[in-house]
Design a protein around this motif. Structure first.
Motif, PDB file in Angstrom:
ATOM      1  N   THR A  58       0.837  -1.195   0.000  1.00  0.00           N
ATOM      2  CA  THR A  58       0.000   0.000   0.000  1.00  0.00           C
ATOM      3  C   THR A  58       0.876   1.249   0.000  1.00  0.00           C
ATOM      4  OG1 THR A  58      -0.127  -0.025   2.414  1.00  0.00           O
ATOM      5  CG2 THR A  58      -1.908  -1.128   1.216  1.00  0.00           C
ATOM      6  N   ASN A  59       0.257   2.336  -0.376  1.00  0.00           N
ATOM      7  CA  ASN A  59       0.973   3.615  -0.435  1.00  0.00           C
ATOM      8  C   ASN A  59      -0.009   4.709  -0.030  1.00  0.00           C
ATOM      9  OD1 ASN A  59       3.069   5.543  -1.378  1.00  0.00           O
ATOM     10  ND2 ASN A  59       1.562   6.006  -2.950  1.00  0.00           N
ATOM     11  N   TYR A  60       0.486   5.694   0.740  1.00  0.00           N
ATOM     12  CA  TYR A  60      -0.389   6.746   1.244  1.00  0.00           C
ATOM     13  C   TYR A  60       0.221   8.129   1.015  1.00  0.00           C
ATOM     14  CZ  TYR A  60      -2.704   2.972   3.784  1.00  0.00           C
ATOM     15  OH  TYR A  60      -3.370   1.814   4.105  1.00  0.00           O
ATOM     16  N   ALA A  61      -0.635   9.085   0.804  1.00  0.00           N
ATOM     17  CA  ALA A  61      -0.192  10.469   0.825  1.00  0.00           C
ATOM     18  C   ALA A  61       0.251  10.822   2.238  1.00  0.00           C
ATOM     19  CB  ALA A  61      -1.331  11.387   0.395  1.00  0.00           C
ATOM     20  N   ASP A  62       1.253  11.684   2.340  1.00  0.00           N
ATOM     21  CA  ASP A  62       1.763  12.052   3.661  1.00  0.00           C
ATOM     22  C   ASP A  62       0.668  12.631   4.548  1.00  0.00           C
ATOM     23  OD1 ASP A  62       5.044  13.203   2.517  1.00  0.00           O
ATOM     24  OD2 ASP A  62       4.297  11.206   3.026  1.00  0.00           O
ATOM     25  N   SER A  63      -0.269  13.324   3.939  1.00  0.00           N
ATOM     26  CA  SER A  63      -1.306  14.010   4.703  1.00  0.00           C
ATOM     27  C   SER A  63      -2.285  13.051   5.389  1.00  0.00           C
ATOM     28  CB  SER A  63      -2.084  14.958   3.796  1.00  0.00           C
ATOM     29  OG  SER A  63      -2.668  14.251   2.725  1.00  0.00           O
TER      30      SER A  63
END
Length: 118
Positions: A58-63
């Motif tokens: 998975t990958n997420y925006a820093d926010s």
């Protein structure tokens, strides 16, 4: 006809939670990277989170790191976005996206509105 149908949006107070769902049909769901994007009027659509076809990465925006969790159930052809500790700046239209690079195919849902306000 390919369909991506989002649900679960709504209005919530700051600090609250929502769970978005995106039900997919008429394509090989497990072969696609699934993503959630969001957009507010006047701004570009931004990637919130994505998940590989097998769900192992998975990958997420820093926010949203530490607050949002993306998951998928390939048996149900559904991808989810659990959103906790919501902030007013999370207010946006949230879109589900399916992407396969070889061959290149991309699909979008119609969006579901999330509003975080006291």
């Amino acid at each position: 006809q390919v369909q991506l149908v989002e649900s679960g949006g709504g209005s919530v107070q700051p600090g609250g939670s929502l769970r978005l769902s995106c039900a997919a049909s008429r394509f090989s769901f497990s072969r696609y990277v699934m993503s959630w994007y969001r957009q507010v009027p006047g701004k570009e659509r931004e990637l919130v989170a994505d998940i590989t076809g097998t769900g192992d990465s998975t990958n997420y925006a820093d926010s949203v790191k530490g607050r949002f969790t993306i998951s998928r159930d390939n048996a149900k052809n559904t991808v989810y976005l659990q959103m906790n500790s919501l902030k007013p700046e999370d207010t946006a239209m949230y879109y589900c996206n399916a992407l396969r690079r070889i061959p290149l195919n991309e699909y979008w849902g119609q969006g579901t509105q999330v509003t975080v306000s006291s």
